[in-house]
Design a protein around this motif. Structure first.
Motif, PDB file in Angstrom:
ATOM      1  N   SER A  24       0.805  -1.214   0.000  1.00  0.00           N
ATOM      2  CA  SER A  24       0.000   0.000   0.000  1.00  0.00           C
ATOM      3  C   SER A  24       0.836   1.261   0.000  1.00  0.00           C
ATOM      4  N   ILE A  25       2.145   1.154   0.266  1.00  0.00           N
ATOM      5  CA  ILE A  25       3.023   2.318   0.344  1.00  0.00           C
ATOM      6  C   ILE A  25       4.182   2.108  -0.606  1.00  0.00           C
ATOM      7  N   VAL A  26       4.436   3.086  -1.453  1.00  0.00           N
ATOM      8  CA  VAL A  26       5.556   3.017  -2.379  1.00  0.00           C
ATOM      9  C   VAL A  26       6.778   3.602  -1.683  1.00  0.00           C
ATOM     10  N   GLN A  27       7.761   2.767  -1.426  1.00  0.00           N
ATOM     11  CA  GLN A  27       8.949   3.184  -0.703  1.00  0.00           C
ATOM     12  C   GLN A  27      10.160   3.074  -1.603  1.00  0.00           C
ATOM     13  N   SER A  28      11.141   3.918  -1.319  1.00  0.00           N
ATOM     14  CA  SER A  28      12.393   3.837  -2.052  1.00  0.00           C
ATOM     15  C   SER A  28      13.301   2.806  -1.402  1.00  0.00           C
ATOM     16  N   ARG A  29      14.020   2.059  -2.235  1.00  0.00           N
ATOM     17  CA  ARG A  29      14.955   1.049  -1.733  1.00  0.00           C
ATOM     18  C   ARG A  29      16.388   1.550  -1.754  1.00  0.00           C
ATOM     19  N   ILE A  30      16.586   2.885  -1.849  1.00  0.00           N
ATOM     20  CA  ILE A  30      17.913   3.487  -1.836  1.00  0.00           C
ATOM     21  C   ILE A  30      18.154   4.079  -0.456  1.00  0.00           C
ATOM     22  N   LEU A  31      19.113   3.526   0.260  1.00  0.00           N
ATOM     23  CA  LEU A  31      19.438   3.997   1.605  1.00  0.00           C
ATOM     24  C   LEU A  31      20.512   5.073   1.508  1.00  0.00           C
ATOM     25  N   GLN A  32      20.330   6.174   2.261  1.00  0.00           N
ATOM     26  CA  GLN A  32      21.286   7.271   2.285  1.00  0.00           C
ATOM     27  C   GLN A  32      21.672   7.563   3.722  1.00  0.00           C
ATOM     28  N   SER A  33      22.849   8.146   3.867  1.00  0.00           N
ATOM     29  CA  SER A  33      23.254   8.590   5.196  1.00  0.00           C
ATOM     30  C   SER A  33      22.427   9.797   5.604  1.00  0.00           C
ATOM     31  N   SER A  34      22.458  10.119   6.919  1.00  0.00           N
ATOM     32  CA  SER A  34      21.639  11.216   7.421  1.00  0.00           C
ATOM     33  C   SER A  34      22.048  12.547   6.813  1.00  0.00           C
ATOM     34  N   SER A  35      23.357  12.753   6.607  1.00  0.00           N
ATOM     35  CA  SER A  35      23.812  14.020   6.034  1.00  0.00           C
ATOM     36  C   SER A  35      23.357  14.174   4.590  1.00  0.00           C
ATOM     37  N   LEU A  36      23.454  13.065   3.796  1.00  0.00           N
ATOM     38  CA  LEU A  36      23.010  13.141   2.407  1.00  0.00           C
ATOM     39  C   LEU A  36      21.495  13.321   2.310  1.00  0.00           C
ATOM     40  N   ALA A  37      20.757  12.653   3.222  1.00  0.00           N
ATOM     41  CA  ALA A  37      19.310  12.790   3.207  1.00  0.00           C
ATOM     42  C   ALA A  37      18.897  14.213   3.556  1.00  0.00           C
ATOM     43  N   ALA A  38      19.609  14.847   4.528  1.00  0.00           N
ATOM     44  CA  ALA A  38      19.295  16.233   4.892  1.00  0.00           C
ATOM     45  C   ALA A  38      19.608  17.187   3.743  1.00  0.00           C
ATOM     46  N   ALA A  39      20.728  16.947   3.059  1.00  0.00           N
ATOM     47  CA  ALA A  39      21.083  17.806   1.938  1.00  0.00           C
ATOM     48  C   ALA A  39      20.077  17.674   0.792  1.00  0.00           C
ATOM     49  N   ALA A  40      19.624  16.448   0.530  1.00  0.00           N
ATOM     50  CA  ALA A  40      18.644  16.239  -0.534  1.00  0.00           C
ATOM     51  C   ALA A  40      17.311  16.890  -0.198  1.00  0.00           C
TER      52      ALA A  40
END
Length: 258
Positions: A24-40
């Protein structure tokens, strides 16, 4: 202790993205570090602010809405025809099942249908009530499947599902046989009281019609391929026991699908 603290300092904390698949939920299977996720995320917010001004300008112009075209309007007001010939051996069954065939053609596809007794063929044409542009082709496929020997309940599935096909081939296409060898090959396909044919139908979820030396298959593309391989093995002389074993494995794999 000093080594453990150094390793803890250099650990890269990952985002808490769930790796389990929820349909029911479309999730991404690409894991990122916290710093990269914050920058994105910051980059997406900056681009969102720039797009707000463009959205305000776009809202000023109202988008036009157009009604859905009917089948006749899509063809420029031209009426389309289809004709399906009725073989001699299907004339009596067609006369008995005529009311059952008219219901999906007239009520569901909104076609005008008649049976021409001189040419012994079913004639269909579109009208102003026909909405689906592919209704005429669907109706022709439905009638053609019935003329090949399928029941009305099986052929009507062509109107409701888009991934069903009808495939036909002859025994001579697999192997050139004559005389009693050809008769035995057809007998191996049918089996005693139709037992082999029913086993293949139930395992592959197809419908099979054996008419003289021709074989007609109705089902999805993958299921037709499984049934065709089993029938070809029988024509080439494989014992029915081996085919039963293969069909048992096929049925087990298909039941495990989700």
């Amino acid at each position: 202790m000093m080594m453990d603290t150094e390793q803890q300092d250099h650990e890269i904390s990952m985002t808490n993205a769930s790796t389990t698949i929820d349909p029911s939920i479309v999730q991404s299977r690409i894991l990122q570090s916290s710093s990269l996720a914050a920058a994105a995320q910051k980059e997406m917010m900056d681009s969102g602010d720039e797009n707000e001004d463009d959205d305000e300008m776009g809202d000023l112009a109202a988008q036009p809405t157009f009604p859905k075209l009917s089948a006749m309007a899509d063809r420029g007001g031209k009426v389309e025809y289809r004709r399906v010939r009725c073989p001699k051996h299907r004339y009596t069954p067609l006369r008995n099942d005529w009311e059952q065939m008219l219901m999906p053609l007239v009520q569901f596809l909104k076609l005008q249908v008649r049976f021409n007794t001189k040419t012994r063929s079913i004639e269909m044409k579109t009208s102003s009530h026909t909405l689906d542009t592919g209704a005429l082709q669907k109706g022709a496929d439905f009638c053609s499947a019935y003329m090949l020997g399928f029941e009305v309940q099986d052929a009507v599935a062509l109107l409701r599902l888009d991934d069903l096909y009808v495939e036909s081939f002859s025994v001579d296409d697999v192997k050139m046989l004559k005389g009693d060898h050809l008769s035995r090959a057809v007998g191996r396909i049918a089996g005693q009281d139709g037992k082999t044919r029913f086993a293949i139908e139930n395992a592959t979820r197809c419908r099979i019609v054996v008419a003289d030396t021709r074989v007609h298959l109705l089902g999805s593309y993958a299921n037709i391929r499984l049934a065709r391989n089993a029938i070809c093995d029988l024509i080439l002389g494989a014992p029915p026991g081996k085919v039963y074993n293969n069909m048992r494995n096929v049925a087990k794999r298909m039941s495990e699908r989700y």
